[in-house]
Design an enzyme around this catalytic site. Structure first.
Site, mmCIF file in Angstrom:
data_model
loop_
_atom_site.group_PDB
_atom_site.id
_atom_site.type_symbol
_atom_site.label_atom_id
_atom_site.label_comp_id
_atom_site.label_asym_id
_atom_site.label_seq_id
_atom_site.Cartn_x
_atom_site.Cartn_y
_atom_site.Cartn_z
ATOM 1 N N ASP A 25 40.733 48.166 37.985
ATOM 2 C CA ASP A 25 40.711 48.492 39.415
ATOM 3 C C ASP A 25 39.649 49.523 39.783
ATOM 4 O OD1 ASP A 25 42.877 46.776 39.749
ATOM 5 O OD2 ASP A 25 44.320 48.379 39.384
ATOM 6 N N LYS A 42 35.329 46.729 40.583
ATOM 7 C CA LYS A 42 34.396 45.734 40.006
ATOM 8 C C LYS A 42 34.048 44.651 41.024
ATOM 9 C CE LYS A 42 37.393 44.989 36.728
ATOM 10 N NZ LYS A 42 38.346 46.087 37.014
ATOM 11 N N GLY A 67 42.849 41.637 40.027
ATOM 12 C CA GLY A 67 42.792 41.533 41.483
ATOM 13 C C GLY A 67 41.530 42.244 41.908
ATOM 14 N N HIS A 68 40.532 41.486 42.323
ATOM 15 C CA HIS A 68 39.245 42.082 42.681
ATOM 16 C C HIS A 68 39.062 41.975 44.194
ATOM 17 C CE1 HIS A 68 37.557 41.295 38.359
ATOM 18 N NE2 HIS A 68 38.665 42.004 38.369
ATOM 19 N N GLN A 86 39.912 43.741 34.204
ATOM 20 C CA GLN A 86 40.615 44.885 33.628
ATOM 21 C C GLN A 86 39.623 46.013 33.315
ATOM 22 O OE1 GLN A 86 41.612 41.534 32.166
ATOM 23 N NE2 GLN A 86 42.782 41.618 34.040
HETATM 24 P P1 GDP Z 1 38.692 45.810 40.771
HETATM 25 O O1 GDP Z 1 39.922 45.196 40.207
HETATM 26 O O2 GDP Z 1 37.932 46.614 39.779
HETATM 27 O O3 GDP Z 1 37.815 44.823 41.484
HETATM 28 O O4 GDP Z 1 39.191 46.834 41.879
HETATM 29 P P2 GDP Z 1 40.343 46.568 42.981
HETATM 30 O O5 GDP Z 1 39.813 45.638 43.986
HETATM 31 O O6 GDP Z 1 41.631 46.251 42.338
HETATM 32 O O7 GDP Z 1 40.513 48.011 43.582
HETATM 33 C C1 GDP Z 1 39.451 48.698 44.172
HETATM 34 C C2 GDP Z 1 39.816 49.000 45.643
HETATM 35 O O8 GDP Z 1 38.936 49.989 46.143
HETATM 36 C C3 GDP Z 1 39.643 47.810 46.570
HETATM 37 O O9 GDP Z 1 40.615 47.893 47.561
HETATM 38 C C4 GDP Z 1 38.248 48.004 47.143
HETATM 39 O O10 GDP Z 1 38.097 47.420 48.436
HETATM 40 C C5 GDP Z 1 38.191 49.495 47.244
HETATM 41 N N1 GDP Z 1 36.860 50.098 47.094
HETATM 42 C C6 GDP Z 1 35.842 49.725 46.261
HETATM 43 N N2 GDP Z 1 34.836 50.614 46.347
HETATM 44 C C7 GDP Z 1 35.223 51.560 47.238
HETATM 45 C C8 GDP Z 1 34.637 52.766 47.734
HETATM 46 O O11 GDP Z 1 33.552 53.161 47.355
HETATM 47 N N3 GDP Z 1 35.369 53.488 48.636
HETATM 48 C C9 GDP Z 1 36.596 53.093 49.065
HETATM 49 N N4 GDP Z 1 37.230 53.863 49.949
HETATM 50 N N5 GDP Z 1 37.176 51.965 48.620
HETATM 51 C C10 GDP Z 1 36.507 51.231 47.716
HETATM 52 P P1 IMO Z 2 41.505 44.246 37.367
HETATM 53 O O1 IMO Z 2 40.594 43.169 36.876
HETATM 54 C C1 IMO Z 2 44.558 47.207 36.411
HETATM 55 C C2 IMO Z 2 47.433 46.183 33.310
HETATM 56 C C3 IMO Z 2 48.871 45.981 33.738
HETATM 57 C C4 IMO Z 2 49.582 46.468 32.486
HETATM 58 C C5 IMO Z 2 48.688 45.943 31.363
HETATM 59 C C6 IMO Z 2 49.127 44.616 30.769
HETATM 60 O O2 IMO Z 2 41.959 44.079 38.761
HETATM 61 O O3 IMO Z 2 40.924 45.592 37.087
HETATM 62 P P2 IMO Z 2 49.032 42.111 31.621
HETATM 63 O O4 IMO Z 2 49.652 41.467 32.831
HETATM 64 O O5 IMO Z 2 47.562 41.977 31.557
HETATM 65 O O6 IMO Z 2 49.700 41.705 30.346
HETATM 66 O O7 IMO Z 2 49.378 43.679 31.798
HETATM 67 O O8 IMO Z 2 47.402 45.789 31.943
HETATM 68 N N1 IMO Z 2 46.442 45.348 34.019
HETATM 69 C C7 IMO Z 2 45.620 45.819 34.952
HETATM 70 N N2 IMO Z 2 45.516 47.049 35.498
HETATM 71 N N3 IMO Z 2 43.688 46.242 36.776
HETATM 72 C C8 IMO Z 2 43.751 45.013 36.229
HETATM 73 O O9 IMO Z 2 42.835 44.049 36.476
HETATM 74 C C9 IMO Z 2 44.773 44.747 35.301
HETATM 75 N N4 IMO Z 2 45.130 43.658 34.588
HETATM 76 C C10 IMO Z 2 46.152 44.051 33.800
HETATM 77 O O10 IMO Z 2 49.185 46.764 34.855
HETATM 78 O O11 IMO Z 2 49.564 47.868 32.424
HETATM 79 MG MG MG Z 3 41.963 45.144 40.507
#
Ligand code: GDP
Ligand code: IMO
Ligand code: MG
Length: 426
Positions: free
Chosen positions: A8, A11, A35-36, A220
């Site tokens: 999270d 990415k 979840g991206h 991840q």
């Molecule tokens: P990922 O799994 O690595 O793609 O990250 P996630 O999407 O799960 O979580 C990142 C969250 O931060 C998302 O809701 C993005 O829209 C948000 N985000 C990404 N870059 C920034 C930033 O620079 N500032 C803020 N406020 N939000 C951001």
């Molecule tokens: P993105 O790509 C954050 C975490 C779960 C749990 C562990 C194992 O959005 O960064 P799993 O369901 O993979 O067996 O869970 O890994 N986890 C993540 N945490 N971002 C993710 O993906 C994750 N994918 C799995 O919360 O701790």
């Molecule tokens: Mg994510």
């Protein structure tokens, strides 16, 4: 593009930005545990399986063999994209014939096992990721290519269900998975996905040969890597840079740069050690300001200060050529910010992430504290536009991580970004 923390990191947003300079975007590992999120002109998109480059028409997107695919989730993601006017041409999205398929029993096992673990649970996303990877390694997995061969699929499914149902019923006291309904349902998925199925390694390598630029979208984060993360509190795949090669069938000599994505602070979802976790109002402030709730499960993310030892570890494991620093804007308004520069264990300073889980659980962060900044920084497009204190913070993170910061993200939207160096133009 690799997550340098616990996932999270942002990415999705960074991949969306770099996609402009790439021809093909590849998801090499993981599944719909990811979840991206990306925001384009105020519109939000969340992808679990489809590469975040898909919003760029004409760019090819590939879900390669190392990914575990829940076809139902993939089809609903495809459907939602089409409704919003994207993915008009099916050939834009390729799905690996050799990718393993998540079946209903994988999801059931994920849930009942976590229930049985009780307080020792991993805190998985309950998407069946672990059980599916287990079957793959045990060589009993069902792959995408099987879904278009009814006879093979039937044989494999029947053989799998024999043992799975025995365990589900007799060991876990859970309900069994019926053969016929599952067979019919998944064959239908295979049929609907047919237009996307290819030999993805052949496809990617022939693109490379023709001079195309490929962007691999890690899922991840480094600390969730099954070999190098906080085992057993990890996911079941290699989330580190090597996973891009094994997952997509591309040799390491073809990789030109590895960008690690890190937040300006740290978060973690699920159980396991997290040395800089803040259980006080500062943690809640970061959670509220950063909207730190899971994109996949909606769970509140654990929040804490930036941990340089973790990012240095990510540098070692991934051979980072640069860092993309995200969510710097979230720290605006926090009077004093802290950075963990090393750990202390039993009064002894330690610069590295410990190999033993119990040591990692016991470490105390060594912090350096800095003055924060109040200003809204979402309009900054160059480092010089940032308040002096924020510039000092970025320089400090660069120094303690030992990796150059090539991009700074100051808001969720595509344009809220400071690009210092482009890995495709280096
Ligand atoms: P990922 O799994 O690595 O793609 O990250 P996630 O999407 O799960 O979580 C990142 C969250 O931060 C998302 O809701 C993005 O829209 C948000 N985000 C990404 N870059 C920034 C930033 O620079 N500032 C803020 N406020 N939000 C951001
Ligand atoms: P993105 O790509 C954050 C975490 C779960 C749990 C562990 C194992 O959005 O960064 P799993 O369901 O993979 O067996 O869970 O890994 N986890 C993540 N945490 N971002 C993710 O993906 C994750 N994918 C799995 O919360 O701790
Ligand atoms: Mg994510």
């Amino acid at each position: 593009m690799i997550g340098a923390q616990w996932g999270d990191e942002g990415k999705g947003k960074i991949v969306d930005i770099y996609s402009e300079f790439a021809d093909t975007i590849v998801r090499p590992t993981g599944g719909n545990n990811a979840g991206h999120t990306l925001v384009v002109k105020g519109e939000k998109f969340v992808f679990h399986l489809i590469p975040s480059g898909i919003l760029h028409p004409g760019k090819k997107c590939v879900i390669s063999n190392g990914v575990v695919v829940d076809p139902k989730v993939l089809l609903s993601e495809i459907g939602r994209l089409k409704e919003r006017g994207f993915l008009a041409d099916d050939s834009q999205l390729k799905l690996g014939l050799l990718a393993n398929v998540i079946l209903p029993y994988h999801i059931l096992f994920d849930k009942v096992r976590e229930e049985k673990l009780g307080t020792r649970k991993i805190g998985t996303t309950a998407r069946g990721i672990g059980p599916c990877y287990e079957d793959k390694v045990a060589r009993v997995g069902i792959r995408v290519c099987d879904l278009v061969r009814p006879e093979t699929f039937g044989e494999k499914l029947r053989a799998n269900l024999e043992l799975k149902n025995f365990l589900l019923k007799n060991y876990y006291g859970a309900k069994e998975v019926p053969f016929q309904a599952t067979f019919d349902e998944f064959l239908a998925y295979g049929e609907r996905l047919k237009a996307h199925l290819v030999d993805t390694s052949l496809f990617i390598n022939s693109e490379i040969q023709q001079g195309a630029k490929i962007l691999f979208e890690g899922a991840q984060g480094t600390m969730l890597d099954v070999d190098h993360g906080t085992y057993p509190f990890v996911t079941s795949s290699n989330t580190t840079a090597g996973g891009a090669c094994t997952g997509s069938g591309v040799g390491p000599t073809k990789i030109g740069a590895v960008v690690g994505v890190t937040k300006a602070y740290a978060t973690r979802v699920g159980s396991g050690p997290f040395p800089t976790e803040l259980l006080d109002e500062d943690g809640q402030l970061i959670r509220d300001r950063g909207h730190e709730y899971g994109s996949t499960t909606g769970r509140p993310r654990r929040c804490g200060w930036f941990d340089a030892a973790v990012v240095r570890y990510a540098n070692r494991l991934n051979g980072l050529s640069g860092l993309a620093l995200t969510k710097l804007d979230v720290l605006s308004g926090i009077p004093r910010v802290k950075v963990c520069v090393a750990y202390e264990i039993g009064g002894v300073r330690q610069d590295e992430v410990p190999t033993s889980l119990s040591d990692f659980e016991a470490v105390k962060p060594v912090y350096e504290e800095m003055e924060g900044w109040k200003e809204d920084i979402t309009q900054a497009r160059e480092l010089a536009d940032l308040p002096k204190a924020a510039q000092r913070y970025v320089r400090m993170l660069e120094e303690v991580s030992g990796v150059e910061i090539s991009l700074v993200s100051v808001g969720p939207d595509r344009n809220e970004t400071i690009i210092r160096k482009n890995p495709f133009r280096a």
